[in-house]
Every structure is written in C-alpha cells, then in structure tokens.
Design a protein around this motif. Sequence first.
Motif, PDB file in Angstrom:
ATOM      1  N   ARG A 146     -11.547  -8.460  -3.018  1.00 57.97           N
ATOM      2  CA  ARG A 146     -12.763  -8.744  -3.794  1.00 57.97           C
ATOM      3  C   ARG A 146     -12.486  -8.630  -5.286  1.00 57.97           C
ATOM      4  N   LEU A 147     -11.727  -7.621  -5.662  1.00 55.17           N
ATOM      5  CA  LEU A 147     -11.427  -7.408  -7.076  1.00 55.17           C
ATOM      6  C   LEU A 147     -10.594  -8.549  -7.641  1.00 55.17           C
ATOM      7  N   ILE A 148      -9.568  -8.939  -6.912  1.00 55.71           N
ATOM      8  CA  ILE A 148      -8.685 -10.015  -7.377  1.00 55.71           C
ATOM      9  C   ILE A 148      -9.436 -11.341  -7.403  1.00 55.71           C
ATOM     10  N   ARG A 149     -10.241 -11.598  -6.387  1.00 53.03           N
ATOM     11  CA  ARG A 149     -11.027 -12.836  -6.344  1.00 53.03           C
ATOM     12  C   ARG A 149     -11.959 -12.922  -7.549  1.00 53.03           C
ATOM     13  N   GLU A 150     -12.614 -11.826  -7.872  1.00 56.21           N
ATOM     14  CA  GLU A 150     -13.529 -11.808  -9.012  1.00 56.21           C
ATOM     15  C   GLU A 150     -12.768 -12.021 -10.319  1.00 56.21           C
ATOM     16  N   PHE A 151     -11.600 -11.427 -10.421  1.00 55.53           N
ATOM     17  CA  PHE A 151     -10.788 -11.560 -11.634  1.00 55.53           C
ATOM     18  C   PHE A 151     -10.367 -13.015 -11.838  1.00 55.53           C
ATOM     19  N   ILE A 152      -9.840 -13.633 -10.804  1.00 56.27           N
ATOM     20  CA  ILE A 152      -9.381 -15.015 -10.920  1.00 56.27           C
ATOM     21  C   ILE A 152     -10.550 -15.953 -11.212  1.00 56.27           C
TER      22      ILE A 152
END
Length: 203
Positions: free
Chosen positions: A121-127
């Motif tokens: 979730r964190l990486i998806r939001e960042f990208i």
Amino acid sequence: MVRRTGRRPGNPDTRESILAAAREAFAERGFDKTSIRAIATAAGVDPALVHHYFGTKDKLFVASMNVPFDPRELLPSILAGGAEEAGARFVRVFLGIWDSPAGAAGVALMRSAVSHDWAARLIREFIATQVLRRVTAGLGIDPDEATMRASLVASQMAGLAMARYILKFEPLASAPPETLVAAVAPTIQRYLTGDLDGVLGHA
C-alpha cells in the motif's frame, strides 16, 4: 529539578519517530488524506518540528520511503519535449535508476511489497502520487483518463522491474537499456497518450 511535560523536544529519536508515524499514516490513509498535523500527533511532536526536519509533506513522504532519489528531480527528463516520445523518456529514466546503485533500494522495496500488504500500500501510494500523477499532469493528460493511464503504465513497469531485477529472466536481465527502451517504450507511449479502445470508459 522540574520535570518537563508535553510534546518531546528534538532529540536523536525524534526524526525516526516522525518517519515511522509518516509511514503508518501514508499506508493507512494515503498521501492525500494524511496531514502533517496528524503525523505530528502520532509521533508526539509539534507540527512545526515536522516542518523543521522535512519541510513539505511531499519531502516527508520521499524521506519515509527511504529512496535514494527525489522523484521531482527526475521529472524534467521525462517531461522535456511534451507528450511526444514521453514513453521512451519514461522508460529510459526508469532503467537509469534501477541500473544504478539506487536500484538496490528498488529491489528491496519490490520484495517487501510482494511479501507485505502494508508495504504494498505504501509503495503503491508513493508511485501513484509522487511519480505517475506528476507525469500525467505534466504531459497535460485529461484528468478523467489519468488514473487509468497511470495504472496501466505502473503495471508494465512493475512487470519489467520484477522480470529484469528480481526474477532475472534472460536475456531480459542482461539486455542493454536502449534495447529495452525500444521494446517497451511504444507500449508506455500508448498507455500515456494513445487510443485505448474503450478501456478508458471503465476508468
């Protein structure tokens, strides 16, 4: 001696406390719904101290991801020249990061995302917010289409990263970057600006 109460002042642990609170907040609520004030409250510090350490929410998000580059610094290379050949520029910048020493951080993040939903979730939001949203806005892509187009770009690049840098499929893993730019860029260009044959109606 009078014992102080209230919020913690700056100390060696404060920065890490803020980063930990930020990661949790960004993963749970997303970038747009997370405020500096909420992160400060979770970390037990004053919002002014968060600004002191990190400046803006964008900079805090980048720091919380522990990536060795700031996406905003890469945007001019992708956006220069407008929408024409943006796909090739995007792939070229992407490979430049992953083929550099910074790529080790990308591999670690990708492996973490596969194993842990919180990290995903964190990486998806960042990208989505720090990279693709800025690219689609900078290219003047219709906001009503931008989310779907960005998701399609992400799917292609995530697959490339997994195959080349983690699973290491040959000859993909050892192919020269420009070979991959020539192969992948047309698909990215279509996702960014091309006709998606009715797919956008489901965005």
